[in-house]
Each structure stands twice: as C-alpha cells, then as structure tokens.
Design an enzyme around this catalytic site. Structure first.
Site, short mmCIF file in Angstrom:
data_model
loop_
_atom_site.label_atom_id
_atom_site.label_comp_id
_atom_site.label_asym_id
_atom_site.label_seq_id
_atom_site.Cartn_x
_atom_site.Cartn_y
_atom_site.Cartn_z
N GLY A 66 0.80 -1.22 0.00
CA GLY A 66 0.00 0.00 0.00
C GLY A 66 0.83 1.27 0.00
CD GLN A 67 6.32 0.64 0.75
OE1 GLN A 67 6.92 0.70 -0.32
NE2 GLN A 67 6.84 0.06 1.82
CD GLU A 68 2.25 9.18 -2.80
OE1 GLU A 68 1.74 10.04 -3.55
OE2 GLU A 68 2.96 9.46 -1.82
CG MET A 105 5.15 -0.31 -3.80
SD MET A 105 6.17 -0.78 -5.21
CE MET A 105 5.71 -2.48 -5.39
#
Length: 186
Positions: free
Chosen positions: A71-73, A75
C-alpha cells in the site's frame, strides 16, 4: 484404498471453488497481519510488504487465492495489473490514521470506479478497533461516503482488530458467502 477415495472425491465429491481476491489498502493498515492471522500463521511482528505477498486461504470448500499488495504510495500504481479475474476485494483501513483517511477514500473510490472491478464485492475491514481512539463503522462510513446502492455491488464494512484476531472470520465468511452465492441479506 486412499487413492480410490481420492479419485472418488474428485469424480463425485464437492469440488473446491477457487477465487482470486485482492487485499488492498494504504501502507501500515494491517493487510499482511490480517492475512497471517486468518491462516493462523502470525509469529512475531509483521514486516511491511514490498511488492506483494501471495498465499492460499482455505475456508470450507473454498480456496481464496489471496494477493496482499503493498500500500505504499509508489506501489499503489501497480494494483491495476492484478485486477484481471478478481472475484473480491478486501480493502483494509487503519481506523486510527485520521491524517490519511482522505487518501484511503480516494483509493477506495478509484477501485469503485474501475470498470474491471464492476460488480466485484468489497469487504472493508475497519482495522485497529482495539485502539480506543479508532473511528467506528458509522464514522468511517461517513468519512468514506460509501453507500452500497450507489455502486450497485455488495459492500460490507466490518470492524476488525488484526492484532487481537477480531472481526476477521466474520468478514471473510461474508466474502465467501457472496463469492459462492450463499449470501444472506444483512
């Protein structure tokens, strides 16, 4: 004898149903912890997912091909590459992350508007309910602006605490019922 029973089950037994599900949400929402808890594999502190985590989850006669995506920006842009043949989505929200609830809302709206995901059921896990200041379902529903009828699909918001293993079974059971057309009217 065991081989005969195995063949008999394959020919005349109830066939396992297989569904691809995506577990999405912002980083640090608890996606990996949820996946590990539902499988009874949680040992130690979860490590943030870089890329994806792929596991099979079995419930009753259903096999869920679960894709826990980072959920990293940076990704989140790759999520769309996993949409093909998706049967259901679990969208995890950290209900203590008031600073990023608008970002979570934007990502959820992106999923709701995606043509490839039309009519796909969405389980929203309102995670981290074990923390006293966590927003409850009514506050989360208001912040997200989620109304099932607006999107013509099944959406359920389920309170959960991945750490305390609460609400996960109920949420996954709901999703399995929807996927196997055993849904009840809640």
């Amino acid at each position: 004898m065991g081989v005969f029973v195995s063949i008999w089950d394959k020919l005349f037994g109830e066939e396992d149903k297989n569904f691809k599900i995506l577990i999405l949400g912002l980083d640090q929402a608890g996606k990996t912890t949820i996946l590990e808890k539902i499988q009874g594999k949680m040992d130690g502190e979860p490590v943030p997912t870089i890329g994806y985590n792929h596991q099979k989850v079995r419930m009753r006669n259903v096999s869920l091909d679960a894709w826990d995506l980072s959920g990293q920006e940076r990704m989140r842009k790759i999520w769309k590459h996993y949409f093909v043949d998706t049967g259901g989505i679990i969208f995890v929200i950290d209900c203590t992350d008031f600073d990023r609830i608008e970002i979570a809302k934007d990502e959820l709206n992106y999923l709701l508007a995606e043509p490839e995901l039309m009519n796909i059921p969405i389980l929203i896990l309102a995670n981290k309910q074990d923390i006293p200041e966590a927003m409850g379902v009514s506050q989360l529903r208001k912040n997200l602006g989620v109304v099932e009828e607006e999107h013509k699909r099944r959406i359920k918001i389920q309170e959960s605490s991945a750490i305390q293993d609460e609400g996960l079974d109920a949420g996954f059971e709901w999703l399995v019922k929807i996927l196997t057309n055993e849904e009840d009217d809640e």
